[in-house]
Write a protein that holds these residues in place. Structure first.
Motif, PDB file in Angstrom:
ATOM      1  N   PHE A 141       0.702  -0.880  -0.051  1.00 22.26           N
ATOM      2  CA  PHE A 141      -0.003  -0.499   0.072  1.00 22.26           C
ATOM      3  C   PHE A 141       1.028   1.347   0.288  1.00 22.26           C
ATOM      4  CE2 PHE A 141      -2.369  -3.735   1.485  1.00 22.26           C
ATOM      5  CZ  PHE A 141      -3.911  -3.661   0.848  1.00 22.26           C
ATOM      6  N   THR A 142       1.788   1.156  -0.226  1.00 27.13           N
ATOM      7  CA  THR A 142       2.870   2.387  -0.487  1.00 27.13           C
ATOM      8  C   THR A 142       3.302   2.271  -1.837  1.00 27.13           C
ATOM      9  OG1 THR A 142       3.622   1.942   2.074  1.00 27.13           O
ATOM     10  CG2 THR A 142       5.676   3.570   0.597  1.00 27.13           C
ATOM     11  N   ALA A 143       4.008   3.804  -2.015  1.00 28.36           N
ATOM     12  CA  ALA A 143       4.337   4.742  -3.592  1.00 28.36           C
ATOM     13  C   ALA A 143       5.520   5.177  -3.081  1.00 28.36           C
ATOM     14  CB  ALA A 143       3.301   4.546  -5.037  1.00 28.36           C
ATOM     15  N   VAL A 144       6.279   5.407  -3.862  1.00 32.59           N
ATOM     16  CA  VAL A 144       7.385   6.179  -3.393  1.00 32.59           C
ATOM     17  C   VAL A 144       7.004   7.785  -3.830  1.00 32.59           C
ATOM     18  CG1 VAL A 144       9.781   7.166  -4.061  1.00 32.59           C
ATOM     19  CG2 VAL A 144       9.040   4.725  -2.766  1.00 32.59           C
ATOM     20  N   LEU A 145       7.222   8.641  -3.840  1.00 31.84           N
ATOM     21  CA  LEU A 145       6.669   9.982  -4.981  1.00 31.84           C
ATOM     22  C   LEU A 145       8.011  10.572  -5.151  1.00 31.84           C
ATOM     23  CD1 LEU A 145       4.462  10.687  -6.657  1.00 31.84           C
ATOM     24  CD2 LEU A 145       3.688  12.421  -4.746  1.00 31.84           C
ATOM     25  N   LEU A 170      18.030   3.621  -2.381  1.00 32.30           N
ATOM     26  CA  LEU A 170      16.928   3.601  -2.669  1.00 32.30           C
ATOM     27  C   LEU A 170      16.644   2.907  -3.640  1.00 32.30           C
ATOM     28  CD1 LEU A 170      14.351   5.700  -3.786  1.00 32.30           C
ATOM     29  CD2 LEU A 170      16.360   6.701  -5.886  1.00 32.30           C
ATOM     30  N   LEU A 171      17.265   2.019  -4.437  1.00 30.11           N
ATOM     31  CA  LEU A 171      16.883   1.154  -4.883  1.00 30.11           C
ATOM     32  C   LEU A 171      16.632   0.080  -4.562  1.00 30.11           C
ATOM     33  CD1 LEU A 171      19.903   1.247  -8.190  1.00 30.11           C
ATOM     34  CD2 LEU A 171      17.505   2.069  -8.453  1.00 30.11           C
ATOM     35  N   SER A 172      16.642   0.141  -3.465  1.00 33.43           N
ATOM     36  CA  SER A 172      16.090  -0.644  -2.174  1.00 33.43           C
ATOM     37  C   SER A 172      15.124  -0.877  -1.850  1.00 33.43           C
ATOM     38  CB  SER A 172      17.623  -1.636  -1.289  1.00 33.43           C
ATOM     39  OG  SER A 172      16.390  -2.587  -0.258  1.00 33.43           O
ATOM     40  N   LEU A 173      14.501   0.215  -1.674  1.00 33.60           N
ATOM     41  CA  LEU A 173      13.313   1.277  -1.436  1.00 33.60           C
ATOM     42  C   LEU A 173      12.391   0.871  -2.138  1.00 33.60           C
ATOM     43  CD1 LEU A 173      11.304   2.047   1.067  1.00 33.60           C
ATOM     44  CD2 LEU A 173      12.129   4.313  -0.120  1.00 33.60           C
ATOM     45  N   LEU A 174      12.872   0.824  -2.947  1.00 28.44           N
ATOM     46  CA  LEU A 174      11.935   0.266  -4.565  1.00 28.44           C
ATOM     47  C   LEU A 174      11.477  -0.449  -4.809  1.00 28.44           C
ATOM     48  CD1 LEU A 174      13.403   3.468  -7.370  1.00 28.44           C
ATOM     49  CD2 LEU A 174      11.226   3.753  -5.430  1.00 28.44           C
ATOM     50  N   ASN A 175      12.659  -1.264  -4.819  1.00 31.04           N
ATOM     51  CA  ASN A 175      12.516  -2.957  -4.880  1.00 31.04           C
ATOM     52  C   ASN A 175      11.560  -3.038  -4.064  1.00 31.04           C
ATOM     53  OD1 ASN A 175      12.902  -5.161  -6.430  1.00 31.04           O
ATOM     54  ND2 ASN A 175      14.271  -5.683  -4.439  1.00 31.04           N
ATOM     55  N   SER A 176      11.483  -2.854  -2.628  1.00 28.51           N
ATOM     56  CA  SER A 176      10.566  -3.873  -1.869  1.00 28.51           C
ATOM     57  C   SER A 176       9.228  -3.131  -1.678  1.00 28.51           C
ATOM     58  CB  SER A 176      10.997  -2.564  -0.107  1.00 28.51           C
ATOM     59  OG  SER A 176      10.937  -1.654  -0.193  1.00 28.51           O
ATOM     60  N   VAL A 177       8.966  -2.301  -2.102  1.00 31.47           N
ATOM     61  CA  VAL A 177       7.271  -1.810  -3.128  1.00 31.47           C
ATOM     62  C   VAL A 177       6.965  -2.133  -4.112  1.00 31.47           C
ATOM     63  CG1 VAL A 177       7.115   0.146  -1.054  1.00 31.47           C
ATOM     64  CG2 VAL A 177       7.810   0.995  -4.178  1.00 31.47           C
ATOM     65  N   GLN A 178       7.903  -3.163  -4.354  1.00 29.69           N
ATOM     66  CA  GLN A 178       7.263  -3.536  -6.196  1.00 29.69           C
ATOM     67  C   GLN A 178       7.165  -2.331  -7.168  1.00 29.69           C
ATOM     68  OE1 GLN A 178       3.703  -4.208  -3.856  1.00 29.69           O
ATOM     69  NE2 GLN A 178       5.610  -5.074  -2.732  1.00 29.69           N
ATOM     70  N   HIS A 179       8.361  -1.208  -6.833  1.00 31.46           N
ATOM     71  CA  HIS A 179       9.181  -1.117  -8.240  1.00 31.46           C
ATOM     72  C   HIS A 179       7.938   0.767  -8.339  1.00 31.46           C
ATOM     73  CE1 HIS A 179      13.108  -2.291  -9.120  1.00 31.46           C
ATOM     74  NE2 HIS A 179      12.166  -3.785  -8.507  1.00 31.46           N
ATOM     75  N   LYS A 180       6.326   0.643  -7.270  1.00 37.87           N
ATOM     76  CA  LYS A 180       5.968   1.686  -7.607  1.00 37.87           C
ATOM     77  C   LYS A 180       6.561   3.093  -7.558  1.00 37.87           C
ATOM     78  CE  LYS A 180       2.554   0.234  -3.882  1.00 37.87           C
ATOM     79  NZ  LYS A 180       3.215  -1.162  -4.013  1.00 37.87           N
ATOM     80  N   TYR A 181       5.985   3.913  -8.229  1.00 35.22           N
ATOM     81  CA  TYR A 181       7.566   5.243  -8.177  1.00 35.22           C
ATOM     82  C   TYR A 181       7.292   5.742  -8.899  1.00 35.22           C
ATOM     83  CZ  TYR A 181      10.843   3.687 -11.823  1.00 35.22           C
ATOM     84  OH  TYR A 181      10.770   2.967 -13.167  1.00 35.22           O
ATOM     85  N   ILE A 182       6.422   7.263  -8.732  1.00 38.80           N
ATOM     86  CA  ILE A 182       6.569   8.361 -10.067  1.00 38.80           C
ATOM     87  C   ILE A 182       7.489   9.660  -9.914  1.00 38.80           C
ATOM     88  CG2 ILE A 182       4.358   9.544 -10.420  1.00 38.80           C
ATOM     89  CD1 ILE A 182       2.258   8.137  -9.352  1.00 38.80           C
ATOM     90  N   ARG A 200      -3.209   8.385 -12.961  1.00 43.85           N
ATOM     91  CA  ARG A 200      -3.203   6.878 -14.049  1.00 43.85           C
ATOM     92  C   ARG A 200      -2.196   6.046 -13.691  1.00 43.85           C
ATOM     93  NH1 ARG A 200      -4.183  10.626 -18.639  1.00 43.85           N
ATOM     94  NH2 ARG A 200      -6.228  10.168 -19.726  1.00 43.85           N
ATOM     95  N   LYS A 201      -1.043   7.078 -13.277  1.00 47.97           N
ATOM     96  CA  LYS A 201      -0.239   6.025 -12.181  1.00 47.97           C
ATOM     97  C   LYS A 201      -0.818   5.048 -11.317  1.00 47.97           C
ATOM     98  CE  LYS A 201       3.832   7.395 -15.041  1.00 47.97           C
ATOM     99  NZ  LYS A 201       4.841   8.277 -14.842  1.00 47.97           N
ATOM    100  N   LEU A 202      -1.028   6.138 -10.072  1.00 49.99           N
ATOM    101  CA  LEU A 202      -1.789   5.479  -9.282  1.00 49.99           C
ATOM    102  C   LEU A 202      -2.701   4.448  -9.080  1.00 49.99           C
ATOM    103  CD1 LEU A 202      -1.675   9.824  -7.156  1.00 49.99           C
ATOM    104  CD2 LEU A 202      -0.305   6.909  -7.130  1.00 49.99           C
ATOM    105  N   LEU A 203      -3.675   5.384 -10.382  1.00 49.77           N
ATOM    106  CA  LEU A 203      -4.858   4.382 -10.430  1.00 49.77           C
ATOM    107  C   LEU A 203      -4.265   2.919 -10.855  1.00 49.77           C
ATOM    108  CD1 LEU A 203      -7.083   6.854 -12.064  1.00 49.77           C
ATOM    109  CD2 LEU A 203      -7.987   5.328  -9.970  1.00 49.77           C
TER     110      LEU A 203
END
Length: 220
Positions: A141-145, A170-182, A200-203
């Motif tokens: 339930f977390t994405a990186v902005l 940062l790469l480890s964090l993005l990997n942990s949230v399944q690469h949900k980033y914007i 649209r990306k968030l949706l």
């Protein structure tokens, strides 16, 4: 969710002081609900909820177009210039229960600055806070902005080269949230087209999570 012709998504912005949480919230809402300015001390000291108007043309459900509404909870940063970690955590926890306890939270947006390196200590502090707030399934339930992306572009980085040069933290964090980033530019007023791309990306993140929500509880 409201009626069948309307969909509401519930978001919270979390992160360090001066990362641009309030500005990001305003960009998502298409408004200036949250105070956002350069300051030598933390600007946001309490939580506040902002609501967008109806946004047409972004959602199709069951073959029909639905309007989107966005609700964003702005929060104090941590570390904070006047509040302890416990005060920040308790304030955010109470606000999440108050505003999203009935409908649930779709996504927590961890706001980081694209123009500053992410170091292990600050990442650990932020992740620990999110874990305490959202529980063991926080990664789903977390994405990186990544704000201030325009400054990274001015330095010659596009998204691909930026991630290629990013810190292992940062790469480890993005990997942990399944690469949900914007990546988000910091303008005084975000243009409608860019806002729609971000929404649209968030949706898409929310859809891939099967529209699940966190923190929902019964009032009975």
């Amino acid at each position: 969710m409201a009626d069948s012709n309307e969909m509401t998504i519930n978001l919270v912005v979390l992160g360090k002081t001066q990362t641009g949480k309030s500005a990001a919230g305003n960009s998502l809402l298409g408004s200036s609900d949250f105070e956002s300015r350069l300051s030598p001390s933390s600007v946001t000291a309490s939580c506040s909820l902002g609501r967008s108007g109806r946004i047409p043309g972004l959602v199709r459900r069951n073959g029909c177009e639905s309007a989107l509404r966005v609700r964003v909870l702005d929060t104090p940063g941590y570390p904070h210039s006047a509040l302890s970690k416990e005060q920040v955590r308790d304030t955010v926890r109470a606000a999440l229960a108050q505003h999203f306890g009935e409908e649930g939270l779709h996504l927590a947006l961890l706001v980081l600055r694209a123009d500053l390196p992410l170091c292990p200590d600050e990442s650990n502090d932020t992740v620990q806070l999110i874990q305490e707030l959202l529980g063991p399934t926080w990664k789903d339930f977390t994405a990186v902005l990544l704000t201030h992306a325009d400054k990274a572009e001015e330095a010659g980085y596009n998204e691909e080269t930026y991630l290629h040069s990013a810190s292992s933290t940062l790469l480890s964090l993005l990997n942990s949230v399944q690469h949900k980033y914007i990546f988000l530019h910091n303008h005084d007023s975000i243009i409608k087209e860019e806002r729609n791309i971000v929404l649209r990306k968030l949706l898409n993140f929310i859809r891939k999570n099967n529209y699940q929500v966190l923190l929902k509880h019964s009032k009975e």
